[in-house]
Design a protein around this motif. Structure first.
Motif, PDB file in Angstrom:
ATOM      1  N   PHE A 201       0.828  -1.211   0.000  1.00 38.97           N
ATOM      2  CA  PHE A 201       0.000   0.000   0.000  1.00 38.97           C
ATOM      3  C   PHE A 201       0.861   1.260   0.000  1.00 38.97           C
ATOM      4  O   PHE A 201       0.523   2.256  -0.647  1.00 38.97           O
ATOM      5  N   ASN A 202       1.987   1.229   0.718  1.00 42.33           N
ATOM      6  CA  ASN A 202       2.834   2.411   0.847  1.00 42.33           C
ATOM      7  C   ASN A 202       3.884   2.528  -0.256  1.00 42.33           C
ATOM      8  O   ASN A 202       4.199   3.636  -0.690  1.00 42.33           O
ATOM      9  N   GLU A 203       4.442   1.408  -0.703  1.00 38.79           N
ATOM     10  CA  GLU A 203       5.552   1.465  -1.647  1.00 38.79           C
ATOM     11  C   GLU A 203       5.119   1.332  -3.099  1.00 38.79           C
ATOM     12  O   GLU A 203       5.686   1.986  -3.984  1.00 38.79           O
ATOM     13  N   THR A 204       4.156   0.472  -3.361  1.00 42.44           N
ATOM     14  CA  THR A 204       3.675   0.259  -4.733  1.00 42.44           C
ATOM     15  C   THR A 204       2.142   0.244  -4.728  1.00 42.44           C
ATOM     16  O   THR A 204       1.520  -0.800  -4.936  1.00 42.44           O
ATOM     17  N   PRO A 205       1.516   1.399  -4.441  1.00 43.04           N
ATOM     18  CA  PRO A 205       0.062   1.444  -4.297  1.00 43.04           C
ATOM     19  C   PRO A 205      -0.694   0.982  -5.536  1.00 43.04           C
ATOM     20  O   PRO A 205      -1.826   0.517  -5.424  1.00 43.04           O
ATOM     21  N   GLU A 206      -0.072   1.093  -6.716  1.00 44.05           N
ATOM     22  CA  GLU A 206      -0.746   0.648  -7.928  1.00 44.05           C
ATOM     23  C   GLU A 206      -0.960  -0.873  -7.942  1.00 44.05           C
ATOM     24  O   GLU A 206      -1.814  -1.380  -8.681  1.00 44.05           O
ATOM     25  N   LYS A 207      -0.216  -1.584  -7.112  1.00 42.62           N
ATOM     26  CA  LYS A 207      -0.360  -3.035  -7.031  1.00 42.62           C
ATOM     27  C   LYS A 207      -1.278  -3.478  -5.892  1.00 42.62           C
ATOM     28  O   LYS A 207      -1.571  -4.661  -5.758  1.00 42.62           O
ATOM     29  N   PHE A 208      -1.717  -2.517  -5.091  1.00 37.18           N
ATOM     30  CA  PHE A 208      -2.564  -2.862  -3.943  1.00 37.18           C
ATOM     31  C   PHE A 208      -3.992  -3.118  -4.397  1.00 37.18           C
ATOM     32  O   PHE A 208      -4.563  -2.361  -5.173  1.00 37.18           O
ATOM     33  N   ASN A 209      -4.572  -4.214  -3.886  1.00 35.00           N
ATOM     34  CA  ASN A 209      -5.955  -4.577  -4.186  1.00 35.00           C
ATOM     35  C   ASN A 209      -6.716  -4.665  -2.870  1.00 35.00           C
ATOM     36  O   ASN A 209      -6.385  -5.481  -2.009  1.00 35.00           O
ATOM     37  N   VAL A 210      -7.716  -3.812  -2.695  1.00 33.24           N
ATOM     38  CA  VAL A 210      -8.448  -3.790  -1.439  1.00 33.24           C
ATOM     39  C   VAL A 210      -9.120  -5.126  -1.149  1.00 33.24           C
ATOM     40  O   VAL A 210      -9.337  -5.488   0.016  1.00 33.24           O
ATOM     41  N   ASN A 211      -9.430  -5.898  -2.204  1.00 32.00           N
ATOM     42  CA  ASN A 211     -10.048  -7.211  -1.984  1.00 32.00           C
ATOM     43  C   ASN A 211      -9.097  -8.176  -1.281  1.00 32.00           C
ATOM     44  O   ASN A 211      -9.541  -9.081  -0.566  1.00 32.00           O
ATOM     45  N   ASP A 212      -7.781  -7.968  -1.474  1.00 30.68           N
ATOM     46  CA  ASP A 212      -6.810  -8.794  -0.752  1.00 30.68           C
ATOM     47  C   ASP A 212      -6.893  -8.509   0.749  1.00 30.68           C
ATOM     48  O   ASP A 212      -6.800  -9.425   1.577  1.00 30.68           O
ATOM     49  N   LEU A 213      -7.056  -7.233   1.097  1.00 30.92           N
ATOM     50  CA  LEU A 213      -7.188  -6.865   2.507  1.00 30.92           C
ATOM     51  C   LEU A 213      -8.459  -7.444   3.103  1.00 30.92           C
ATOM     52  O   LEU A 213      -8.440  -8.050   4.182  1.00 30.92           O
ATOM     53  N   LEU A 214      -9.571  -7.282   2.401  1.00 34.34           N
ATOM     54  CA  LEU A 214     -10.840  -7.826   2.898  1.00 34.34           C
ATOM     55  C   LEU A 214     -10.763  -9.336   3.009  1.00 34.34           C
ATOM     56  O   LEU A 214     -11.322  -9.932   3.935  1.00 34.34           O
ATOM     57  N   GLY A 215     -10.055  -9.972   2.083  1.00 37.69           N
ATOM     58  CA  GLY A 215      -9.924 -11.420   2.130  1.00 37.69           C
ATOM     59  C   GLY A 215      -9.199 -11.902   3.366  1.00 37.69           C
ATOM     60  O   GLY A 215      -9.563 -12.917   3.964  1.00 37.69           O
ATOM     61  N   VAL A 216      -8.171 -11.149   3.780  1.00 38.05           N
ATOM     62  CA  VAL A 216      -7.443 -11.512   5.000  1.00 38.05           C
ATOM     63  C   VAL A 216      -8.362 -11.408   6.209  1.00 38.05           C
ATOM     64  O   VAL A 216      -8.403 -12.294   7.066  1.00 38.05           O
ATOM     65  N   TYR A 217      -9.141 -10.323   6.276  1.00 30.44           N
ATOM     66  CA  TYR A 217     -10.051 -10.147   7.408  1.00 30.44           C
ATOM     67  C   TYR A 217     -11.121 -11.222   7.429  1.00 30.44           C
ATOM     68  O   TYR A 217     -11.430 -11.811   8.469  1.00 30.44           O
TER      69      TYR A 217
END
Length: 244
Positions: A201-217
């Motif tokens: 999220f901080n270093e390569t935000p273009e590669k961040f997918n919010v669905n990955d975060l929701l999936g972890v939760y």
């Protein structure tokens, strides 16, 4: 997140709380940031109360870390705030990572609505500023934090603990929701299981997918309606402090 005192310690802490805590006239009035245009969000300036304005540091220095933790909890009980205590070792790890990766997201399942709302978190000088992502997208740097978590390090050299106090804007968050955010912030920065997402999220935000975060939760079963019990003490629902 913090060690719970024994029954003897709790009784001692209850007596000490009345003499070691200062009058706090601001607990029902959250600290908010002026909505006037400001520089970058990290440059927002606010003045939280000093620990010496909350606790009598001379009296509290005679107490153990365990009893100070309980005094801190009792002082905030019933107030529109969240509080916690963590060890110096835990805080060193958390703050080092937060300095390196100062921004992230926390999903919150709103009380009784089934709606997931995203909040942004930003670390700045021992403080965590929490803002609604929807508001931040509209107002940018002029957004007002819904929650400001201040970490007090005055007792770190002598007691090996860091105290946290979260001041809440009641128009934006319930106490339980604020407690959930406080817990999740620690989980994200103390758990290696989240660190890759934080780094991306901080270093390569273009590669961040919010669905990955929701999936972890969702996979951890942690995306749930915030608890209502003991909401003033995030330690009651604190994340594990061991590496995941």
């Amino acid at each position: 997140m913090s060690e719970q005192p024994t029954s003897t310690g709790a009784g001692k802490a209850s007596q000490a709380a009345s003499s070691a805590t200062q009058t706090d006239s601001s607990t029902s009035k959250p600290t908010t940031v002026d909505s006037k245009p400001t520089p970058a969000k990290a440059d927002i300036v606010f003045v939280p109360p000093k620990l010496s304005e909350i606790l009598d540091l001379t009296k509290i220095s005679a107490e153990s870390a365990k009893d100070i933790t309980e005094i801190w909890r009792l002082f905030h009980e019933g107030k529109y705030a969240v509080c916690a205590a963590i060890t110096s070792q835990q805080y060193a790890k958390l703050s080092e990572r937060a300095l390196r990766y100062p921004r992230f997201l926390v999903p919150v399942l709103r009380d009784g609505t089934g709606v997931i709302e995203m909040f942004t978190t930003e670390w700045h000088n021992d403080n965590l500023l929490v803002t609604s992502l929807a508001e931040y997208k509209i107002r940018g740097a002029r957004s007002s934090p819904a929650l400001i978590m201040r970490h007090y390090r005055e007792l770190e050299p002598s007691k090996d603990i860091v105290l946290m106090r979260g001041q809440i804007d009641p128009s934006r968050l319930s106490v339980a929701e604020a407690g959930l955010i406080a817990n999740q912030f620690q989980l994200q920065y103390l758990s290696d299981g989240f660190l890759n997402l934080v780094r991306t999220f901080n270093e390569t935000p273009e590669k961040f997918n919010v669905n990955d975060l929701l999936g972890v939760y969702l996979g951890r079963g942690r995306l749930a309606t915030p608890p209502t019990a003991s909401a003033t003490n995030p330690s009651t629902n604190s994340p594990p402090t061991t590496q995941q």
